[in-house]
Design an enzyme around this catalytic site. Structure first.
Site, PDB file in Angstrom:
ATOM      1  CD  GLU A 156      -0.879   0.711   3.636  1.00 45.09           C
ATOM      2  OE1 GLU A 156      -1.116   1.913   3.446  1.00 45.09           O
ATOM      3  OE2 GLU A 156      -1.168   0.092   4.678  1.00 45.09           O
ATOM      4  CE  LYS A 290      -3.174   1.756  10.787  1.00 42.19           C
ATOM      5  NZ  LYS A 290      -3.823   0.941   9.750  1.00 42.19           N
TER       6      LYS A 290
END
Length: 763
Positions: A156, A290
Site C-alpha cells: 500500500e 491497529k
C-alpha cells in the site's frame, strides 16, 4: 596509446576506470534469448531506459506505457467473425460507440473465462489488463512477473503519504521493497499519480508520493472521484486490495488494517478495510489491527463478513499492532509460510470472493508494552475528541500523537512490524507461487528431464571499445591522430559464462541486455552460450556471481545457498565492489571467492580485520600478506583464490595430505585437515605478446571452475585456468576465441612442464 571505454548496451559511454554501477535485482532476463516477438525485438529481453537496467527493482523501472495489441478474433477466440456481405453494424458505429461496443464484448469474454479458469491463471490476468488499461499502469517488471507466475507482493501507499513524515517515509518504502526482493518476490507498490493507478512505482514516483503535501487517502469510495479529477493519492488497505485483485496479485502486505473504532457502536465508524476483506479475494498480511481500534468488535465484524482470520506462528494470540498481545484470540493459526500458502490456495480455489487475514506479531525485541500503548491511546483519544477529529483524519492523528507520547517507541515498533510483515508476506507469496505451480504441473503430462544440471552465472555484460593510436605520441593542437577502434564484448559475468561454455560446460547466464543498436550484436556474438533455461537455481552444481550485482541479489543467492547447500563462487570485480557480500553475514554462505590483493584488503577492511600498512611488491612479501588476509575468511569459506597478476595465483584452503581440495565438503568433517596456501606461478608471457588484459582474470577463474566441474584434481584445475588466462592475454577479445576443450584440457596440462609449486602452512 590505448584507451578503453565501456558501454552497457543502452547506457552511456565512460572510461573503464570510472564507476560502472549497474542496478538489477532478481535477474529475470534469460540467456539464451526467447524467439522473436512480433515487434522484432527479443521477447524475453527488457530494454534499458535512462542508463538503468529494466529489471525488477525500484531504481530500474520502465516508463513506457503498456501497449495494447489490436482487438481481433485471432487474439480473442471468443470474438465472432462476420461473414455477411453487408457491412456489420459494429463497423458502421462512431468511434465512441465502437469503443463501448468493444469493451462490452471483452466483458462478456472475461466473464466466460472467469467461470472456467482459476483467478491465478495468466489468461484471466491478461484479459483484466485489457479491461482496465485506461486507468491502470502496470509496471513492466510486475507485468512480466505476473505473466510468468512468479511471486508478486502488493504494497500500500497510504503509509507513505499519511503514515510517516518525509524523508523517513521514503526510506521505509525503499527498505520494504528491498526486503520483498531479497526474499524472492517482486514488490508492487500501489499508488495513484495524476489520475492513474500505478501497480509498481519507480523511485521517482515513490519520491513524488513521499514528498507531496496535497495527496488524497484513497479507499474504495474515493477511487472514482480521484481518477476522474486527475488527483494523486496513497491507497489504503481497501483501495490496494481492489487494485491487487484486478491485477491478479493474491498477496498484499501492510502494517495493520483498519477496523471498528472505539465507540463505533455509537458512531458507526467502521473502516472500509473490513468490508473489503469480505468481498475481495486477496490475502492480507498485517500485524493484526491497529491498537487504537476496538479489536474485539473488529474480530466480530470480520466473522460477520466471512473473513478467514489466522494468527501467524505457534500461538493463536491476535496481535495488537505495536504489541504482541491483544487479549483476544484469532479463530485459527498457521505455523509457517507453507501452512499460510495452503490456507490462501484453499480460499482462492473455493472461489469464496472473500479475503484472508494473516496476523503476524511484531518482533519480540521491538514490540511495545501493551500498558504503555494503552495509556497513550486513551490520552490521544481524549485530545482527538476535544479537537473534533473524526473519520479518515483520526488514524493519522492518533499514530502521530502516540509517537510523541511514547517518545518514539511506537514508531520504532511500527517500523519493525512493517519490515517483519514484508519478510513474512514475501515468503508466503513465494510458497504460494511454488504450490500453485506444483498443482498446475500435477494436471499436466510429466516429461522426463534428462539434461544434467547447469552451472549458473549471474553478472554484467558490457560492450568495450578499444581505441589505439598508430603513433606512440598523440599530436595536440586539434590535429587528427590516425588509429584503430576495436569493439569487444566484456563484463565479468559474461566473460565467465563465455569461457565456461568454450570449455565444454553449458552455463545458464543471467544478465540484462539493452534494447538498442548494440543488443543484436551482443546476442549474435554470444550465440555459443545458448542453452535451455532452467528456473530452478537449486539444481545448479555451481552458481557464479560477480560484484556488479547489487547487494539484494547477492543476499538472495546466499540465502538459497544456505537452504539448498549450493556451491557459490563470488568474483569481486573491483576494489570498490568487492565488499558487497561482506556488509552482512551473507558472505558466510559463499564457497569460493577470487579476489586480487587490493580486493582482499578491501574485504578485510569491511570486516574490521587488521590491515597491512601498504601492499608489498616482492613475491615473498605478497604471499605473506595474502595468507594473512585470507586466513580469517577461511573460517567460513571453503577456498580463497588470490590472483597475483604476473606472480600467478595463491590457493588458500583446507589441505589433507598436502593437497587443497576444490570440492566443497571434501575436508569439512576431517579433523586432520589443516589450512594451507599453495602458490602456482603464472605462465610467462612477454610484454610484446600481451594484447588485452581485461579478461585474463575471468579466463583464469573459468578455467579453474571448468576443471572442478569436470572433477579433475586441484593441480589440473589451476593449470587449466592458467592456460586459459595466457590465451586471453594474447587476444584482442576479453575471452580468447582460441579457448576450447582441446586447447585447455587435462591432456594439454599433462603435455607441458610446469614451474615448481610451493606450499605454506597457514595454521
Amino acid at each position: 596509446m590505448r584507451k578503453v571505454f565501456k558501454r552497457a548496451s543502452g547506457g552511456i559511454w565512460h572510461h573503464v576506470n570510472k564507476n560502472n554501477h549497474r542496478s538489477f535485482l532478481h535477474p529475470v532476463v534469460k540467456w539464451p534469448p526467447a524467439p522473436r516477438a512480433a515487434s522484432g525485438c527479443k521477447a524475453q529481453l527488457l530494454p534499458v531506459v535512462n542508463n538503468k537496467w529494466a529489471l525488477p527493482g525500484r531504481s530500474a523501472r520502465l516508463r513506457t506505457p503498456m501497449l495494447l495489441p489490436p482487438l481481433s478474433s485471432r487474439l480473442l477466440p471468443g470474438l465472432p467473425r462476420h461473414c455477411s456481405s453487408t457491412q456489420p453494424a459494429f463497423l458502421r458505429e462512431t468511434g465512441a460507440q465502437r469503443i463501448i461496443h468493444m469493451h462490452k464484448m471483452i466483458r462478456k469474454i472475461t466473464y466466460s473465462l472467469g467461470r472456467h479458469l482459476p483467478t491465478v491463471a495468466c489468461g484471466t490476468t491478461q484479459v483484466r489488463r485489457f479491461l482496465h488499461g485506461a486507468y491502470v499502469r502496470i509496471q513492466p517488471f510486475v507485468q512480466e512477473a505476473l505473466m510468468k507466475g512468479r511471486p508478486v507482493v502488493a504494497l500500500e501507499s497510504t503509509i507513505i503519504t499519511h503514515g510517516m513524515a518525509y524523508p523517513q517515509n521514503l526510506s521505509m518504502a525503499r527498505e520494504v521493497e528491498e526486503i520483498v526482493t531479497t526474499n524472492g518476490a517482486v514488490p508492487a507498490t500501489v499508488g495513484i499519480l495524476r489520475g492513474r493507478i500505478h501497480v509498481g512505482l519507480t523511485d521517482e514516483e515513490l519520491q513524488f508520493l513521499a514528498s507531496s503535501k496535497n495527496v488524497v487517502k484513497v479507499s474504495r469510495r474515493d477511487l472514482p472521484f480521484v481518477l476522474s479529477q486527475g488527483l494523486s493519492g496513497g491507497t489504503t488497505v481497501s483501495g490496494t486490495m481492489i487494485i491487487a485483485h484486478k491485477a491478479g496479485i493474491p498477496v498484499f502486505v501492510t502494517g495493520g488494517i483498519g477496523g471498528v473504532h472505539r465507540g463505533g457502536e455509537n458512531t458507526l465508524d467502521v473502516s472500509a478495510d473490513l468490508t473489503e476483506l469480505g468481498r475481495t479475494p486477496v490475502a492480507v498480511v498485517s500485524a493484526g489491527v491497529k491498537s487504537i481500534l476496538d479489536i474485539g468488535r473488529t474480530l466480530e465484524y470480520l466473522e460477520t463478513q466471512g473473513v478467514c482470520v489466522a494468527a501467524f506462528g505457534e500461538s493463536r494470540e491476535f496481535p495488537a499492532f505495536f504489541s504482541r498481545q491483544s487479549g483476544f484470540h484469532a479463530p485459527y493459526h498457521v505455523r509457517d509460510e507453507e501452512e499460510a500458502a495452503e490456507l490462501i490456495a484453499s480460499a482462492l480455489g473455493l472461489g469464496l470472493s472473500s479475503g484472508v487475514l494473516i496476523a503476524v506479531p511484531c518482533p519480540q525485541e521491538r514490540a511495545a508494552s501493551g500498558q504503555v500503548i494503552e495509556e497513550a491511546i486513551q490520552q490521544a483519544l481524549g485530545e482527538a475528541r476535544s479537537k473534533g477529529i473524526t473519520g479518515k483524519e483520526l488514524t493519522p492523528f492518533m499514530l502521530q500523537k502516540l509517537n510523541e507520547l511514547t517518545d518514539g517507541k511506537s514508531l520504532d515498533s511500527n517500523l519493525a512490524l512493517i519490515q517483519n510483515n514484508a519478510r513474512v508476506g514475501s515468503c508466503i507469496a513465494v510458497a504460494l507461487s511454488k504450490l500453485q505451480k506444483a498443482r498446475r504441473k500435477g494436471h499436466l503430462p510429466q516429461q522426463k528431464d534428462t539434461a544434467p544440471p547447469q552451472p549458473v552465472v549471474i553478472g554484467g555484460i558490457n560492450i568495450d571499445f578499444i581505441a589505439k593510436a598508430q603513433n606512440p605520441v598523440i599530436l595536440g593542437g586539434g590535429q587528427t591522430n590516425a588509429g584503430r577502434v576495436r569493439r569487444t564484448f566484456g563484463g565479468v559475468g559474461r566473460n565467465l559464462a563465455d569461457c565456461l561454455s568454450r570449455l565444454g560446460q553449458t552455463p545458464l547466464f543471467l544478465s540484462a541486455v539493452g534494447k538498442d543498436e548494440h543488443s543484436e550484436s551482443v546476442l549474435h556474438y554470444c550465440h555459443h552460450m545458448v542453452s535451455q533455461f532452467k528456473e530452478n537455481l537449486c539444481q545448479a552444481p555451481l552458481v557464479c556471481i560477480d560484484g556488479n550485482v547489487p547487494l539484494s541479489t547477492i543476499q538472495y543467492v546466499c540465502q538459497l545457498a544456505r537452504e539448498h547447500q549450493l556451491a557459490v563462487c563470488y568474483e569481486p570485480t573491483d576494489e570498490n565492489k568487492a565488499s558487497k557480500p561482506f556488509l552482512s553475514d551473507s558472505w558466510k554462505a559463499l564457497t569460493y571467492i577470487s579476489p586480487n590483493l587490493q580486493e582482499l584488503r578491501a574485504i578485510n577492511r569491511t570486516l574490521g580485520n587488521p590491515l597491512p600498512a601498504e601492499l608489498p611488491s616482492s613475491l615473498e612479501d605478497v604471499v605473506q600478506t595474502a595468507v594473512a588476509l585470507a586466513c580469517p575468511l577461511l573460517a567460513h569459506l571453503h577456498c580463497v583464490v588470490v590472483t597475483l597478476g604476473a606472480h600467478g595465483i595463491l590457493l588458500c584452503g583446507k589441505s589433507l595430505g598436502g593437497s587443497i581440495s576444490l570440492c566443497s565438503g571434501a575436508h569439512e568433517q576431517t579433523a586432520a585437515a589443516s589450512l594451507c596456501a599453495t602458490h602456482y606461478p603464472a605462465i610467462h608471457i612477454s610484454r610484446e605478446e600481451i594484447v588485452n588484459v581485461s579478461g585474463a582474470g575471468d579466463s583464469l577463474m573459468a578455467g579453474i571452475l571448468a576443471g572442478m566441474l569436470a572433477k579433475h584434481d586441484t593441480d589440473t584445475c589451476v593449470r587449466m585456468g592458467l592456460l586459459a588466462a595466457s590465451l586471453s592475454l594474447r587476444s584482442y577479445e576479453p575471452i580468447s576465441p582460441a579457448i576450447s576443450t582441446s586447447s585447455v584440457s587435462q591432456e594439454q596440462v599433462k603435455s607441458r612442464s610446469w614451474p615448481e609449486v610451493k606450499v605454506w602452512k597457514m595454521d
